[in-house]
Design an enzyme around this catalytic site. Structure first.
Site, PDB file in Angstrom:
ATOM      1  N   HIS A 187     -17.395   9.715 -42.407  1.00  0.00           N
ATOM      2  CA  HIS A 187     -16.944  10.870 -43.169  1.00  0.00           C
ATOM      3  C   HIS A 187     -17.904  11.156 -44.323  1.00  0.00           C
ATOM      4  CE1 HIS A 187     -13.390   9.492 -41.008  1.00  0.00           C
ATOM      5  NE2 HIS A 187     -12.895  10.709 -41.137  1.00  0.00           N
ATOM      6  N   PRO A 201     -11.328  -0.237 -54.120  1.00  0.00           N
ATOM      7  CA  PRO A 201     -12.384  -0.996 -54.800  1.00  0.00           C
ATOM      8  C   PRO A 201     -12.078  -1.213 -56.290  1.00  0.00           C
ATOM      9  CG  PRO A 201     -13.280   0.821 -53.498  1.00  0.00           C
ATOM     10  CD  PRO A 201     -11.804   1.024 -53.564  1.00  0.00           C
ATOM     11  N   GLU A 202     -12.197  -2.464 -56.732  1.00  0.00           N
ATOM     12  CA  GLU A 202     -12.004  -2.819 -58.135  1.00  0.00           C
ATOM     13  C   GLU A 202     -13.335  -3.365 -58.656  1.00  0.00           C
ATOM     14  OE1 GLU A 202      -8.512  -5.278 -58.738  1.00  0.00           O
ATOM     15  OE2 GLU A 202      -7.486  -4.388 -57.034  1.00  0.00           O
ATOM     16  N   ARG A 229     -10.590   9.437 -47.209  1.00  0.00           N
ATOM     17  CA  ARG A 229      -9.434  10.103 -47.832  1.00  0.00           C
ATOM     18  C   ARG A 229      -9.822  11.007 -49.001  1.00  0.00           C
ATOM     19  NH1 ARG A 229      -4.504   6.096 -48.467  1.00  0.00           N
ATOM     20  NH2 ARG A 229      -3.545   8.065 -49.039  1.00  0.00           N
TER      21      ARG A 229
END
Ligand code: ZN
Length: 272
Positions: free
Chosen positions: A93, A2-3, A112
């Protein structure tokens, strides 16, 4: 990853949903995501009301009613998802869950776990924020600002754009896209970008970032907005991930190279 446009999209989804809610309880499933001890984190947040949500660089900034701040950095695969009361939370998650009074839930989910949730006083956040570069979509970020910054550096222009101390929120996708729009090769030294190119790069940054926000961001794999919806901008990328495709301007095949540990995508004819 994400930017700026993806984080902005998450924030725009949270503003109408989260503001005004009080946090009833917090469950931390993954303590490594939170950067203060879990017990302290839970007691700091319990009964706090959300005054507002905004974006700074790639951070989601949540203002709380006791002058404290919660920031969320999505890392590589983080999602900050809002579920209405009665809606079954769809998460794979979950790392941290915030239960809100009256039933809605905010869940930070991260496969992650490179993301980070920080809690601190407003003054401490202000110090952190001051070390980050200017917001590229702010009216005060002019092409002069960009040109002066580039002139002072011998780093490759792509690396300059990724440096959060120089400019806020730009990552590899939009750096590559803006460089294509400006006709500047990603590995060109920043100080070798001339004045017309700096103007074009400035316009290219504003254009690609604001168009991507309008498209709800880019989803390549994991990114989702606050309601779980993917972005729609990936199909409009001109060079990023498009090696081998024909350049939209001159039909030359887009190339990929790797430097500073990251892929760079460019048209060898249009970008010098
Ligand atoms: Zn081309």
């Amino acid at each position: 990853v994400p930017e700026l446009p993806e984080v902005e999209t998450v924030v725009r989804g949270l503003v109408p949903r989260l503001s005004g809610h009080r946090i009833a309880s917090v469950v931390v499933h993954r303590p490594d995501i939170v950067d203060i001890p879990v017990r302290q984190f839970r007691s700091r947040l319990k009964d706090r009301t959300v005054n507002g949500v905004h974006r700074r660089a790639k951070y989601i900034v949540i203002d709380l009613d006791d002058d404290s701040i919660l920031t969320v950095h999505l890392g590589m695969t983080g999602k900050l998802l809002f579920f209405e009361a009665g809606q079954a939370p769809q998460t794979t998650h979950p790392a941290v869950r915030f239960r809100l009074t009256a039933g809605p839930m905010l869940v930070y989910d991260d496969v992650r776990r490179f993301g980070r949730i920080w809690w601190g006083r407003r003054s401490a956040w202000a110090e952190r924020s001051a070390r980050i570069g200017p917001e590229p979509l702010a009216r005060t970020f002019t092409w002069h600002t960009l040109f002066a910054g580039l002139q002072a550096s011998r780093a490759p222009t792509r690396s300059w754009l990724l440096d959060q101390r120089r400019i806020a929120g730009v990552g590899n996708i939009y750096a590559n896209e803006a460089l294509f729009l400006a006709g500047v090769h990603p590995s060109r030294p920043a100080c070798a970008v001339d004045e017309p190119e700096a103007r074009a790069l400035h316009a290219g940054l504003k254009r690609t970032l604001s168009n991507a926000i309008r498209g709800g961001g880019t989803t390549l794999n994991d990114y989702r907005d606050a309601t779980g919806a993917p972005g729609r901008y990936a199909s409009r990328l001109r060079v990023y991930g498009r090696d081998g495709d024909a350049c939209a301007v001159c039909a030359t095949a887009i190339e990929r190279t790797v430097f500073a540990g990251r892929s760079a995508f460019f048209c060898p004819a249009c970008q010098t």
